[in-house]
Design an enzyme around this catalytic site. Structure first.
Site, mmCIF file in Angstrom:
data_model
loop_
_atom_site.group_PDB
_atom_site.id
_atom_site.type_symbol
_atom_site.label_atom_id
_atom_site.label_comp_id
_atom_site.label_asym_id
_atom_site.label_seq_id
_atom_site.Cartn_x
_atom_site.Cartn_y
_atom_site.Cartn_z
ATOM 1 N N ILE A 1 -3.979 2.475 0.650
ATOM 2 C CA ILE A 1 -4.560 2.016 -0.612
ATOM 3 C C ILE A 1 -3.489 1.229 -1.362
ATOM 4 C CG2 ILE A 1 -5.570 2.738 -2.817
ATOM 5 C CD1 ILE A 1 -6.437 5.341 -1.354
ATOM 6 N N THR B 1 0.808 -1.220 0.000
ATOM 7 C CA THR B 1 0.000 0.000 0.000
ATOM 8 C C THR B 1 0.842 1.272 0.000
ATOM 9 O OG1 THR B 1 -0.144 0.109 2.413
ATOM 10 C CG2 THR B 1 -1.815 -1.200 1.282
ATOM 11 N N ASP B 2 0.157 2.381 -0.304
ATOM 12 C CA ASP B 2 0.796 3.690 -0.181
ATOM 13 C C ASP B 2 0.555 4.208 1.233
ATOM 14 O OD1 ASP B 2 -1.851 4.630 -0.106
ATOM 15 O OD2 ASP B 2 -1.788 5.436 -2.145
ATOM 16 N N TYR B 3 0.922 5.444 1.498
ATOM 17 C CA TYR B 3 0.800 6.012 2.846
ATOM 18 C C TYR B 3 -0.640 6.096 3.341
ATOM 19 C CZ TYR B 3 -0.519 10.206 0.321
ATOM 20 O OH TYR B 3 -1.157 11.081 -0.511
#
Length: 139
Positions: free
Chosen positions: A21, A16-18
């Site tokens: 997501i 995931t990103d920060y």
């Protein structure tokens, strides 16, 4: 056409990103993991294929993101090799909520990936698929 091959997905923090997501590149990794798992399921390891002098680079990829996946979610990636087109290996994919065949499953991603077999020494396309690879794609 071959039946769908199911590959379960668990979204971990490194996917995931920060914001939690799933990062778009994680999906590409899962597509490759499914193809390797498919070969293993048909008693052909990717390592054995390379040892025979064949690699399978991607030459084309189309992805359509329908809905985001988030940290902690589970889904099922389904892959299906299409009938052979000469030496081109074309795969269709769907990433859906589990169970993937339920009428209310959520569609997260659709994709199509095209690969070609290359000679590991000359780096040129092979004229024919190795017999073990051809056998597992038509089974």
């Amino acid at each position: 056409m071959s039946a769908w091959f199911d590959y379960p997905i668990q979204v971990y923090p490194h996917h995931t990103d920060y914001a939690g997501i799933v990062w778009h590149g994680s999906y590409v990794t899962w597509l490759e993991e499914l193809r390797v798992a498919y070969l293993d399921h048909h008693n052909l390891s990717y390592e054995a294929l390379v040892a025979e002098g064949c690699e399978l680079p991607v030459i084309e990829m189309q992805l359509r993101y329908h809905k985001s996946l988030y940290h902690g979610q589970r889904a099922v990636l389904r892959g299906q090799p299409l009938p052979l087109q000469g030496i081109r290996l074309v795969w269709n994919y769907e990433l859906r909520s589990a169970p993937s065949d339920a009428p209310d499953s959520i569609l997260y991603l659709t994709a199509q990936v095209t690969l070609v077999p290359l000679n590991t020494t000359t780096r040129k396309p092979l004229r024919r698929l190795p017999p073990a690879l051809q056998a597992c794609l038509v089974s």
